[in-house]
Design a protein around this motif. Structure first.
Motif: not given
Ligand code: SF4
Ligand code: SF4
Length: 301
Positions: A48-50, A53-61, A76-78, A93-100
């Motif tokens: 699930m992606h929110w 909440r996403c700050t576009r830090c791209y740690a998830c990528v 935007a993250v795809v 990796a996501c510090l903002y709970d934007a990926m779960q």
């Molecule tokens: S790590 Fe979390 S906050 Fe950063 S881009 Fe990915 S989903 Fe967004």
């Protein structure tokens, strides 16, 4: 034994009597187009992606080993869900709970540890634990073990089900619970198939069998405009319930569109539809009609 849980809600007051802890199990035998919990339908885990909440830090990528994540032209993250293997590294990796990852494996003991935190509220309010979903019938062995464990600890339980079972699973679980919360969508067979994907015949038969077996049953009806709020359906539903002498509790659950946001977050928006809630006036009229027929009506559960 483990089960797949997608949420545990404490202090719930809409899922049976008193203050309760509701355990949401993944997997459902129906696919209601208005579903309020679309992440509950698939029995497996989902990503699930929110975006909010996403700050576009791209740690998830960077963390995705496949890779199944990228950014589009707007930044935007795809998610390439066909490639994603649900390893969960992006969520870690996501510090903002934007990926779960939705749907975690828990043992009966894990769930009981959560449940026990609110024992005092159950005792003071006449509450307990409700197994919901999805539909707990899909994870029947785990649900049975949980119900047994609660009963052995003196915690009262409710089973919240859509009732689609043709193999005795419902009977087995209902016998282990103190109360069954039983969903009825609509009485018209063709419409039921159109909006939930399945026939209502076994569901209605199972309801009658539960009542005949002496189980305590509260019926719950989601109210969706254009699906089941018409006079005909309400009249037929009421006639059915009046024929089941011991069913006197009816919960009315007006539709809200929150499920669509969740569907978007798991990439399944196209599988669901936007509906309308009946007007406040219509809901009040339905509520009054059930009351006049002698039912104890609760709105919201
Ligand atoms: S790590 Fe979390 S906050 Fe950063 S881009 Fe990915 S989903 Fe967004
Ligand atoms: S769950 Fe794993 S494979 Fe899927 S997007 Fe996240 S890191 Fe990549």
């Amino acid at each position: 034994m483990t089960g797949r849980i997608f949420d545990i809600k404490r202090y719930s007051i809409h899922d049976g009597p008193g203050i309760r802890t509701t355990i949401f199990l993944k997997g459902c035998g129906l696919h209601c187009l208005w579903c309020h919990n679309p992440e509950s339908i698939d029995p497996g885990p989902e990503l699930m992606h929110w975006p909010a909440r996403c700050t576009r830090c791209y740690a998830c990528v960077k963390a995705c080993p496949v890779p199944a994540l990228s950014k589009d032209q707007s930044g935007a993250v795809v998610i390439d869900r066909a490639r994603c293997d649900l390893c969960g590294k992006c969520a870690d990796a996501c510090l903002y709970d934007a990926m779960q990852i939705v749907g975690r494996e828990m043992t009966v003991e894990d769930v009981l540890a959560e449940v026990e935190k609110d024992r005092i509220f159950y005792e003071q309010s006449g509450g307990g634990v409700t197994l919901s979903g999805g539909d707990p019938l899909v994870q029947a062995d785990f649900a049975a073990a949980l119900l047994d464990a609660c009963r052995s600890r003196g915690i009262r339980t409710a089973l919240d089900t859509a009732g689609r079972s043709s193999n005795g699973v419902l009977d087995r679980l209902a016998a282990k619970a103190d109360l069954v919360l039983y969903d009825i969508k609509c009485l018209d067979e063709a419409r039921h198939r159109e909006f939930t994907g399945v026939s209502n015949a076994p569901i209605l038969e199972n309801l009658k069998a539960l009542v005949a077996a002496g189980r305590e049953v509260w019926v719950r009806i989601p109210l969706v405009h254009g699906v089941n709020d018409d006079e005909d359906n309400i009249r037929q539903t009421m006639a059915l319930l009046l024929s089941l002498e011991t069913v006197r509790q009816v919960g009315l659950l007006p539709y809200h569109s929150g499920g669509l946001d969740k569907a978007r977050r798991i990439g399944q928006e196209s599988q669901f539809r936007k509906f309308e809630s009946p007007s406040e006036e219509r809901i009040a009229a339905i509520e009054a009609a059930f009351r006049e027929a002698g039912f104890d009506v609760r709105r919201g559960g």
